[in-house]
Design an enzyme around this catalytic site. Structure first.
Site, PDB file in Angstrom:
ATOM      1  N   THR A 187      -6.067  -8.589  -2.353  1.00  0.00           N
ATOM      2  CA  THR A 187      -5.937  -7.893  -1.071  1.00  0.00           C
ATOM      3  C   THR A 187      -7.284  -7.381  -0.557  1.00  0.00           C
ATOM      4  O   THR A 187      -8.162  -7.038  -1.337  1.00  0.00           O
ATOM      5  CB  THR A 187      -4.974  -6.714  -1.284  1.00  0.00           C
ATOM      6  OG1 THR A 187      -3.697  -7.232  -1.624  1.00  0.00           O
ATOM      7  CG2 THR A 187      -4.872  -5.849  -0.052  1.00  0.00           C
ATOM      8  N   ARG A 243       9.501 -11.220   0.174  1.00  0.00           N
ATOM      9  CA  ARG A 243       8.989 -10.049  -0.543  1.00  0.00           C
ATOM     10  C   ARG A 243       7.976  -9.304   0.325  1.00  0.00           C
ATOM     11  O   ARG A 243       7.123  -9.895   0.975  1.00  0.00           O
ATOM     12  CB  ARG A 243       8.346 -10.484  -1.855  1.00  0.00           C
ATOM     13  CG  ARG A 243       7.824  -9.328  -2.723  1.00  0.00           C
ATOM     14  CD  ARG A 243       6.344  -9.078  -2.546  1.00  0.00           C
ATOM     15  NE  ARG A 243       5.860  -8.013  -3.437  1.00  0.00           N
ATOM     16  CZ  ARG A 243       4.610  -7.564  -3.457  1.00  0.00           C
ATOM     17  NH1 ARG A 243       3.718  -8.051  -2.624  1.00  0.00           N
ATOM     18  NH2 ARG A 243       4.253  -6.602  -4.285  1.00  0.00           N
ATOM     19  N   ILE A 244       8.073  -7.979   0.348  1.00  0.00           N
ATOM     20  CA  ILE A 244       7.134  -7.127   1.068  1.00  0.00           C
ATOM     21  C   ILE A 244       6.474  -6.200   0.069  1.00  0.00           C
ATOM     22  O   ILE A 244       7.143  -5.561  -0.749  1.00  0.00           O
ATOM     23  CB  ILE A 244       7.851  -6.321   2.168  1.00  0.00           C
ATOM     24  CG1 ILE A 244       8.384  -7.264   3.249  1.00  0.00           C
ATOM     25  CG2 ILE A 244       6.916  -5.278   2.781  1.00  0.00           C
ATOM     26  CD1 ILE A 244       9.249  -6.588   4.285  1.00  0.00           C
ATOM     27  N   GLY A 245       5.157  -6.122   0.119  1.00  0.00           N
ATOM     28  CA  GLY A 245       4.410  -5.275  -0.795  1.00  0.00           C
ATOM     29  C   GLY A 245       3.974  -3.970  -0.166  1.00  0.00           C
ATOM     30  O   GLY A 245       4.525  -3.515   0.838  1.00  0.00           O
ATOM     31  N   ASP A 246       2.935  -3.375  -0.753  1.00  0.00           N
ATOM     32  CA  ASP A 246       2.478  -2.063  -0.278  1.00  0.00           C
ATOM     33  C   ASP A 246       1.582  -2.146   0.944  1.00  0.00           C
ATOM     34  O   ASP A 246       1.522  -1.204   1.739  1.00  0.00           O
ATOM     35  CB  ASP A 246       1.708  -1.353  -1.400  1.00  0.00           C
ATOM     36  CG  ASP A 246       0.402  -2.066  -1.722  1.00  0.00           C
ATOM     37  OD1 ASP A 246      -0.667  -1.562  -1.358  1.00  0.00           O
ATOM     38  OD2 ASP A 246       0.448  -3.146  -2.328  1.00  0.00           O
ATOM     39  N   THR A 273      -5.173  -1.087  -3.119  1.00  0.00           N
ATOM     40  CA  THR A 273      -5.090  -2.440  -3.636  1.00  0.00           C
ATOM     41  C   THR A 273      -4.667  -2.392  -5.093  1.00  0.00           C
ATOM     42  O   THR A 273      -4.930  -1.422  -5.796  1.00  0.00           O
ATOM     43  CB  THR A 273      -6.444  -3.153  -3.507  1.00  0.00           C
ATOM     44  OG1 THR A 273      -6.370  -4.430  -4.143  1.00  0.00           O
ATOM     45  CG2 THR A 273      -7.565  -2.368  -4.173  1.00  0.00           C
ATOM     46  N   GLY A 274      -3.982  -3.440  -5.542  1.00  0.00           N
ATOM     47  CA  GLY A 274      -3.558  -3.478  -6.945  1.00  0.00           C
ATOM     48  C   GLY A 274      -2.090  -3.818  -7.058  1.00  0.00           C
ATOM     49  O   GLY A 274      -1.562  -4.636  -6.307  1.00  0.00           O
ATOM     50  N   GLU A 275      -1.395  -3.187  -7.984  1.00  0.00           N
ATOM     51  CA  GLU A 275       0.012  -3.460  -8.222  1.00  0.00           C
ATOM     52  C   GLU A 275       0.844  -2.805  -7.125  1.00  0.00           C
ATOM     53  O   GLU A 275       1.037  -1.593  -7.094  1.00  0.00           O
ATOM     54  CB  GLU A 275       0.425  -2.954  -9.597  1.00  0.00           C
ATOM     55  CG  GLU A 275      -0.289  -3.692 -10.731  1.00  0.00           C
ATOM     56  CD  GLU A 275       0.129  -3.186 -12.098  1.00  0.00           C
ATOM     57  OE1 GLU A 275       1.239  -2.607 -12.206  1.00  0.00           O
ATOM     58  OE2 GLU A 275      -0.641  -3.362 -13.044  1.00  0.00           O
ATOM     59  N   GLY A 276       1.330  -3.632  -6.210  1.00  0.00           N
ATOM     60  CA  GLY A 276       1.994  -3.127  -5.017  1.00  0.00           C
ATOM     61  C   GLY A 276       3.170  -2.231  -5.296  1.00  0.00           C
ATOM     62  O   GLY A 276       3.347  -1.190  -4.647  1.00  0.00           O
TER      63      GLY A 276
END
Length: 325
Positions: free
Chosen positions: A195, A223-226, A245-248
Site C-alpha cells: 500500500t 474484500r475491503i481493507g483498511d 499500512t500493513g495488516e488491514g
C-alpha cells in the site's frame, strides 16, 4: 505562517532478502515523490492538493501496490481502493472495488468534492467516475507480470497473502525455510509490493492524508481493507494527518489512524508520543506502520514490523528516505 512537512510510504513489512536493486528502486521512487511534494509545498499548494498529487504519482508507478501494479484478486483481476481526507473541516472521500479508474485517489477526491457522500464502491463508484469524466483504462493495464507470478504462488499455497509477504508452505517445488517473519504460523520469505500513502501539513497548518492500495494478493472478490476506511487507514483533523499500512484487518479493529488524533486530543500529548502509543498498544498481535504530520510541522513514522518503505521532509531542510529501523 507555520512550517510545512510531508511524508510518504510504500508499505510496512519488508523481506529481509529483498534484492538490493529492488531496494534502490523503492528509494528512488519515494525520493521522486517527496521532491514532487516539496516543490508543490514551496509553491504554496494546499495540503490536500499535494496529497492527491503525490499519491497519483505512486499509483502510476507499478513498483508498489496501488493503481498499476495492484495486487490481484482470486480471479486474477484488480479491485482497487483509496481514501483522502482534509483535516480542516474533516471532509473526506473514499472508493472501493475500482476496476477501470487510472487514479483511484483522484476519484476519492471527487467523491469528497463533487458528491453528497463520503464513500462509493464497485459499480456505483465506476458509474460516478464516468459521469465525472475521469480517465479510465482496461483492467489489464493494472496487471503486471510480477503480480501474475505472485498470484500463481498464492494459489499453489492455497492462501490469501499479505501484499508484502508470501508464505511458501504448499508452493510447488518450494522448500520451507526458517524465516524471521510469520503470518498465522507460516514462514514468509518472498517480497511483494504494498500500500502507498501520503500525509502533508502546509504553511497554513492544514493537515491532509491519503491512502491507496490494491489490497491482498489472492483476496476474495469484494474484500475491503483498511485503506478506504476513514479512521482506520486514513484520517486527518485540525491536529494531524495519518496514513496507515500493513495488516488491514488489524488496522481496522484498532481504528489506528483516528486513534493517533484521539490520543493527541484527549491526552494532550504531541505527535511522537501519540504515534508511539498507538503502535505499542492498539495493534494487538498485528503488524503495521503509519506516517503522520501535525499542524505544528512535525513528521513521524512508526511501525512494529521489521521495516517500512518511507520518506519524509520538513521545511527546515530535513529529508530522509528509509526502509529499516
Amino acid at each position: 505562517m507555520g512550517r510545512w512537512a510531508i511524508a510518504v510510504h510504500g508499505g510496512a513489512g519488508i523481506d529481509p532478502n529483498l534484492p538490493v536493486e529492488r531496494q534502490e528502486q523503492a528509494k528512488q521512487l519515494l525520493t521522486r515523490c517527496l521532491n514532487l511534494g516539496i516543490a508543490a509545498l514551496r509553491s504554496n499548494v494546499s495540503a490536500i492538493d499535494v496529497v492527491e498529487l503525490v499519491v497519483r504519482e505512486l499509483e502510476t508507478d507499478p513498483l508498489f501496490n496501488s493503481g498499476r501494479g495492484s495486487a490481484l484478486t482470486e480471479n486474477g483481476t484488480v479491485e482497487m481502493e483509496a481514501s483522502i481526507m482534509d483535516g480542516t473541516k474533516r471532509r473526506c472521500g473514499a472508493v472501493s472495488g475500482i476496476t477501470t479508474v487510472k487514479n483511484p485517489i483522484s476519484l476519492a477526491r471527487l467523491v469528497m468534492d463533487k458528491s453528497p457522500h463520503s464513500y462509493l464502491a464497485f459499480s456505483g463508484a465506476e458509474e460516478f467516475a464516468r459521469k465525472q469524466g475521469v480517465e479510465t483504462v482496461d483492467n489489464d493495464y493494472f496487471v503486471t507480470e510480477d503480480n501474475v507470478g505472485m498470484l500463481k504462488l498464492a494459489k499453489e499455497a492455497n492462501s490469501i497473502l499479505f501484499d508484502y509477504r508470501v508464505p511458501l508452505i504448499g508452493c510447488a517445488g518450494a522448500a520451507v525455510t526458517d524465516s524471521p517473519l510469520q503470518m498465522n504460523g507460516l514462514p514468509i520469505s518472498i517480497y511483494a509490493p504494498e500500500t502507498v500513502g501520503c500525509v502533508v501539513v502546509d504553511r497554513e497548518g492544514r493537515c491532509a492524508a491519503g491512502t491507496s492500495t490494491g489490497g491482498l494478493m489472492n483476496k476474495m472478490m469484494g474484500r475491503i481493507g483498511d485503506s478506504p476506511l476513514i479512521g482506520a487507514g486514513t484520517y486527518a483533523s485540525e491536529l494531524c494527518g495519518v496514513s496507515c499500512t500493513g495488516e488491514g484487518e488489524a488496522i481496522i479493529r484498532s481504528t489506528l489512524a483516528r486513534d493517533v488524533s484521539a490520543v493527541m486530543e484527549y491526552k494532550g500529548v504531541g505527535l511522537q508520543e501519540a504515534v508511539d502509543y498507538v503502535i505499542k498498544h492498539r495493534l494487538d498481535e498485528g503488524f503495521a506502520g503509519l506516517i503522520a504530520v501535525s499542524n505544528k510541522g512535525e513528521v513521524v513514522c512508526g511501525f512494529n514490523s521489521n521495516g517500512m518503505f518511507r520518506g519524509c521532509a520538513t521545511e527546515d531542510g530535513f529529508m530522509e528516505v528509509a526502509m529499516w529501523e
